[in-house]
Design an enzyme around this catalytic site. Sequence first.
Site, mmCIF file in Angstrom:
data_model
loop_
_atom_site.group_PDB
_atom_site.id
_atom_site.type_symbol
_atom_site.label_atom_id
_atom_site.label_comp_id
_atom_site.label_asym_id
_atom_site.label_seq_id
_atom_site.Cartn_x
_atom_site.Cartn_y
_atom_site.Cartn_z
ATOM 1 N N MET A 91 0.818 -1.212 0.000
ATOM 2 C CA MET A 91 0.000 0.000 0.000
ATOM 3 C C MET A 91 0.854 1.265 0.000
ATOM 4 S SD MET A 91 -2.855 -1.467 -0.151
ATOM 5 C CE MET A 91 -4.116 -0.249 0.218
ATOM 6 N N ASN A 108 1.279 -5.983 -10.240
ATOM 7 C CA ASN A 108 0.413 -5.607 -9.115
ATOM 8 C C ASN A 108 -0.934 -6.278 -9.302
ATOM 9 O OD1 ASN A 108 -0.383 -4.157 -6.753
ATOM 10 N ND2 ASN A 108 -1.480 -2.702 -8.061
ATOM 11 N N HIS A 110 -4.971 -5.579 -8.376
ATOM 12 C CA HIS A 110 -5.877 -4.518 -7.926
ATOM 13 C C HIS A 110 -7.309 -5.055 -7.920
ATOM 14 C CE1 HIS A 110 -7.354 -0.546 -7.120
ATOM 15 N NE2 HIS A 110 -8.262 -0.742 -8.063
ATOM 16 N N SER A 137 -7.957 -7.366 -11.183
ATOM 17 C CA SER A 137 -7.059 -7.272 -12.338
ATOM 18 C C SER A 137 -5.612 -7.462 -11.875
ATOM 19 C CB SER A 137 -7.133 -5.870 -12.973
ATOM 20 O OG SER A 137 -8.463 -5.500 -13.282
ATOM 21 N N GLU A 144 1.854 5.567 -13.241
ATOM 22 C CA GLU A 144 0.530 6.063 -12.863
ATOM 23 C C GLU A 144 -0.193 4.992 -12.053
ATOM 24 O OE1 GLU A 144 -3.355 7.647 -15.183
ATOM 25 O OE2 GLU A 144 -1.516 7.487 -16.341
ATOM 26 N N ASP A 146 -2.370 2.256 -10.581
ATOM 27 C CA ASP A 146 -3.343 1.270 -11.079
ATOM 28 C C ASP A 146 -3.640 1.444 -12.576
ATOM 29 O OD1 ASP A 146 -3.545 0.296 -8.461
ATOM 30 O OD2 ASP A 146 -5.192 1.647 -7.992
HETATM 31 C C1 GRF Z 1 -5.879 -7.468 -2.188
HETATM 32 O O1 GRF Z 1 -7.244 -7.179 -2.157
HETATM 33 C C2 GRF Z 1 -5.232 -6.911 -3.425
HETATM 34 O O2 GRF Z 1 -6.081 -6.909 -4.524
HETATM 35 C C3 GRF Z 1 -4.907 -5.509 -3.006
HETATM 36 O O3 GRF Z 1 -4.530 -5.621 -1.652
HETATM 37 C C4 GRF Z 1 -5.135 -6.760 -1.083
HETATM 38 C C5 GRF Z 1 -4.047 -7.613 -0.501
HETATM 39 O O4 GRF Z 1 -4.551 -8.712 0.219
HETATM 40 N N1 GRF Z 1 -3.893 -4.949 -3.856
HETATM 41 P P1 GRF Z 1 -3.543 -9.749 0.864
HETATM 42 O O5 GRF Z 1 -2.615 -8.968 1.777
HETATM 43 O O6 GRF Z 1 -2.807 -10.440 -0.228
HETATM 44 O O7 GRF Z 1 -4.423 -10.680 1.664
#
Ligand code: GRF
Length: 217
Positions: A91, A108, A110, A137, A144, A146
């Site tokens: 994040m 990544n 998303h 996805s 940029e 996502d």
């Molecule tokens: C997932 O929902 C992913 O799509 C997003 O962050 C979340 C990560 O979940 N990017 P986890 O830590 O793998 O359980």
Amino acid sequence: MSFPIVVLISGSGSNLQALIDQSLQGQLNINICAVISNKADAYGLERAKNAGIPTHALDHKQFESREAFDTELQQMIDYYQPKLVVLAGFMRILTEGFTKHYDGKMLNIHPSLLPKYKGLNTHQRAIEANEKEHGVSVHFVSSELDAGAVIVQASTDIEASDDADSLAKKVHSLEHIIYPLAVKWFSENKLTFHNGTAILNGSTLPPTGILYNKDIE
Ligand code: GRF
């Protein structure tokens, strides 16, 4: 020789666990060289330790700028010489220099059917917009947020009874299928990146990637 990857997380790490499980089961020929989190209490670090994978916590709050953090992170990643960097719930907004360094070598996941619902709270936003379906996805990372080339998507119906939590659970179970799949393709050199687009088995993918179904391998 198994394929070296580094995984970046900030939280629970269930996508990391899916990669660990598939590699232990022999479905994925990868070597997760290290798992790095910007949060020391991320549960995903425990998952990695349980699997015998080296871990690092790099607290972004200890750095005076985004650039300084990304520079240190880049050095930490590159120590392991990975062929792919996998963002699994990491994040952080990334600097342009960092994303350029891993151009075509960083994925990544998303939780939306991109280009819809970039950013946060995707499940709630999809429900509030009365969408009939929602999903996830996997994409190459660009500077940029996502917005990099999409590789594969998976979708699920939104039922009248769904709330953000139930929808998140449904989407998560799809994540654990398509993320290992995209990593597998990349590790087998079936998936590449050229001039901003994703190429799978020699074919340029459309902007929304391919839609997952059970017959895809
Ligand atoms: C997932 O929902 C992913 O799509 C997003 O962050 C979340 C990560 O979940 N990017 P986890 O830590 O793998 O359980």
